[in-house]
Scaffold this active site. Structure first.
Site, PDB file in Angstrom:
ATOM      1  CB  SER A 291      35.153  30.787  51.379  1.00 40.39           C
ATOM      2  OG  SER A 291      36.285  30.782  50.543  1.00 40.39           O
TER       3      SER A 291
ATOM      4  CG  ASP B 270      38.961  51.974  35.641  1.00 45.50           C
ATOM      5  OD1 ASP B 270      39.119  50.767  35.353  1.00 45.50           O
ATOM      6  OD2 ASP B 270      38.162  52.715  35.042  1.00 45.50           O
TER       7      ASP B 270
ATOM      8  CG  HIS C 125      38.502  27.048  53.246  1.00 47.39           C
ATOM      9  ND1 HIS C 125      38.944  28.313  53.545  1.00 47.39           N
ATOM     10  CD2 HIS C 125      37.515  27.208  52.339  1.00 47.39           C
ATOM     11  CE1 HIS C 125      38.259  29.200  52.838  1.00 47.39           C
ATOM     12  NE2 HIS C 125      37.385  28.559  52.096  1.00 47.39           N
TER      13      HIS C 125
END
Length: 511
Positions: free
Chosen positions: A210, A433, A486
Site C-alpha cells: 500500500s 512548496d 487490497h
C-alpha cells in the site's frame, strides 16, 4: 476469477467483470529464496522520534550517542529477533544543523540462521502512520520470507502520538516538523541504514505494501542504487506533477459507491439499521452522541466506517456484525432508545486516531509535489454530496453510503485526539512548496526488476491510475488479480509473495 499477467504496455481495459476486494494499511510478506529477511518498517510517520525534545544528542557522560546500537538475539516461536536503533538526521537536506531522531528496526531470521549470510529484505508498511505488527510466531509471509532472507522491521521508534506532538507548542513549528515524515525522508532513512548494516552496503530487496509501495516507487526514483529488486502489493501511486489527490479521490468515489452497493446487496437488512442510527444521531443534542474518548459521533462520522468496512478482507462481515449490536436492549418498557456502548467503543477502535493520528494529519500530503492539497477529499466529496448526504438519504429512504480512505477537515473538530492538531493540519493542507516524491525520467529508465500485485477493484489504490503509472516504470511486471483484496499480502500468506518472486526469478516467465 480474473488473473492477468502482463507488462503494463500490453494491458487492455477490462470490462464487465464482477470482481471484488479492498483494504489498505496492512501487509504480508513471504519467502524469497534462502537468506535472512530484514523487515524494516520505514515510515517516519511512526518510526521517527521527537529526538530534538526527548532524545539527547549525548549521554549523561557528555559522549555523543552512537549512530547504531544493536541488542541481543531473543526468540518467539520459530523465529529469532534482534533489535537495532539508529540515530538519523531529521532533515537530510540540512544534516549538519539538523537535530537527530531515533529509528527502531527489528531483524528477524528463522531459528538457527542467525549467523548465516543471507540477503536482506526491507519491508515498508502501509499507512501513513501505522506501525508494523509485532511478530508472535513463524507464520504467513514471515515464515516464507525467512526461508531465504533476513527480515527487518520496525515499531518501537518513539512514536508521534497525540501527547508527544503536543510538546511542540507552535502549530507552524509542528507543521514544519511533520514535513520531514514523507516518502522522501523514509527513503533517506532506508539508505542511511542500508549502508551501515548490509555487508559491503550491497543493495537489498524491498517489499512495499500500500503506502509502503508508494515509498518503493520513490526509492526507485531517487536511490535505485540501493535496490536489488522491488515487490509492490496494492501500492503503485499516481506520479503526476502538482497534487494528484483530486484525481485519486475522483476515481475512488466511483469505486466506493460500487462497494456500498455490494455491501447492501449482501446485507439488505442493514439499510434500515443504518438509517435509524443516522436519524438518532441527527436528532440528538449537538447533532451526535458522545464517544467514550470525548469526541462526538455524527452521521458523517458514522459514514467513515467505510474506510475499514468496505475495503478489507472480511470487512463486510465485521461491519454487519457491528450493526447487529448497535442498540442497547430495552430492559424496561418505555426506556429511551440509545446506541450501545459496544457500538461506540467498536467505532473508536476501528478509527484509531487516538493511537495513530498521523494517518489523518499527513494523509493528503503523500500526494503533493509542488502544490497544496487544499482538503482535496472534502472538495471532491462536494461534487457527490447528493449521494453522500446521510441525512438526506435517510429522509428519502435511500441507503446511506459510507465513505472510504478520505480525511475531512471536520474530523479535527469531532475526533478528540485530532483537535489539538487542527491548525497544524490546516497549514499542511495549504502548503505549496512540497519537494518532489517521484522522478518520471528515472522511472522511465529504470533498470531495477519490479513486480507488482494489482488488485482489480482496489478501493484505495485505483486500478486506472495504477495502469497510468505502471506504463511509466520501465520493466515492471504486473499481476492483476481479483483473487485477493487490497490486504492480499496479509490475507494470502506466502502465496502473494511467492507469486511476485516467481515473476522476478523466472519461475513465472513472460507469456
Amino acid at each position: 476469477m480474473l488473473k492477468i499477467h502482463a507488462p503494463p504496455n500490453l494491458i487492455k481495459p477490462l470490462l464487465s467483470f464482477d470482481l471484488s476486494f479492498l483494504s489498505s494499511i496492512s501487509a504480508t510478506l513471504s519467502p524469497l529464496q534462502s537468506a535472512r529477511l530484514h523487515r524494516f518498517r520505514l515510515r517516519r510517520t511512526s518510526i521517527r522520534a521527537l529526538v530534538a525534545m526527548s532524545i539527547p544528542k549525548s549521554n549523561s557522560t557528555g559522549q555523543s550517542m552512537p549512530e547504531h546500537v544493536a541488542g541481543n538475539w531473543y526468540s518467539v516461536p520459530g523465529l529469532r529477533l534482534l533489535d537495532h536503533r539508529f540515530m538519523v538526521p531529521l532533515d537530510y537536506k540540512n544534516r549538519e544543523a539538523s537535530s537527530k531522531i531515533s529509528i527502531f528496526a527489528r531483524e528477524i531470521v528463522a531459528v538457527g540462521k542467525e549467523e548465516q549470510p543471507m540477503p536482506y529484505l526491507l519491508y515498508l508498511q502501509g499507512g501513513p502512520g501505522f506501525e508494523c505488527p509485532r511478530p508472535t510466531e513463524a507464520g504467513g509471509w514471515m515464515l516464507k520470507a525467512c526461508e531465504e532472507f533476513r527480515v527487518r522491521g520496525t515499531g518501537l521508534s518513539t512514536p508521534l502520538t497525540p501527547s508527544s506532538m503536543q510538546q511542540i507548542k507552535s502549530a507552524q513549528k509542528l507543521a514544519d516538523y511533520l514535513t520531514h515524515f514523507r516518502a522522501d525522508s523514509i527513503v533517506n532513512d532506508a539508505e542511511f541504514i542500508r549502508v551501515r548494516l548490509v555487508p559491503e552496503a550491497r543493495p537489498w530487496t524491498v517489499l512495499g505494501q500500500s503506502y509502503g509501495g508508494f515509498c518503493g516507487v520513490t526509492y526507485l526514483s531517487f536511490a535505485p542504487q540501493g535496490l536489488k529488486q522491488v515487490l509492490l502489493t496494492g501500492g503503485i501511486p499516481p506520479i503526476g506533477d502538482g497534487c494528484t489527490a483530486d484525481s485519486v479521490y475522483r476515481a475512488c468515489f466511483e469505486q466506493i459507491i460500487h462497494q456500498n452497493e455490494k455491501y447492501y446487496e449482501r446485507f439488505p437488512q442493514d439499510i434500515e439499521i443504518v438509517q435509524d442510527i443516522v436519524t438518532f444521531l441527527a436528532e440528538s443534542e449537538g447533532g451526535g452522541v458522545p464517544l467514550p474518548s470525548g469526541g462526538i459521533l455524527t452521521p458523517r462520522g458514522l459514514q467513515f466506517l467505510g474506510l475499514s468496512g468496505l475495503g478489507s478482507s472480511s470487512g463486510f462481515e465485521r461491519l454487519h456484525y457491528m450493526f447487529e449490536r448497535a442498540w442497547d436492549p430495552i430492559l424496561i418498557p418505555g426506556a429511551p432508545k440509545q446506541i450501545s456502548s459496544y457500538f461506540l467503543n467498536t467505532y473508536e477502535n476501528w478509527v484509531s486516531f487516538d493511537t495513530n493520528p498521523l494517518y489523518a494529519i499527513l494523509h493528503e500530503t503523500i500526494y503533493c509535489q509542488g502544490a497544496s492539497s487544499r482538503w482535496s477529499a472534502h472538495r471532491v466529496r462536494a461534487d457527490h454530496e447528493s449521494k453522500f448526504d446521510a441525512i438526506k438519504a435517510t429522509k428519502e429512504g435511500r441507503p446511506v453510503l459510507f465513505t472510504g480512505e478520505m480525511i475531512f477537515p471536520w474530523m479535527f473538530d469531532e475526533v478528540k485526539a485530532l483537535r489539538p492538531f487542527k491548525e497544524a493540519t490546516q497549514l499542511l493542507a495549504e502548503k505549496e512548496d512540497w519537494p518532489p516524491l517521484y522522478d518520471v525520467t528515472a522511472l522511465k529508465n529504470n533498470k531495477v526488476p519490479v513486480a507488482a500485485a494489482v488488485y482489480y477493484e482496489d478501493m484505495y489504490v485505483n486500478f486506472k491510475l495504477v495502469k497510468e503509472t505502471a506504463s511509466q516504470i520501465a520493466g515492471i511486471r504486473l499481476w492483476i488479480t481479483n483473487e485477493y483484496m487490497h490486504s492480499g499480502l496479509r490475507d494470502g500468506g506466502g502465496q502473494v509473495f511467492d507469486h511476485l518472486m516467481g515473476m522476478l526469478n523466472g519461475k513465472k516467465p513472460l507469456f
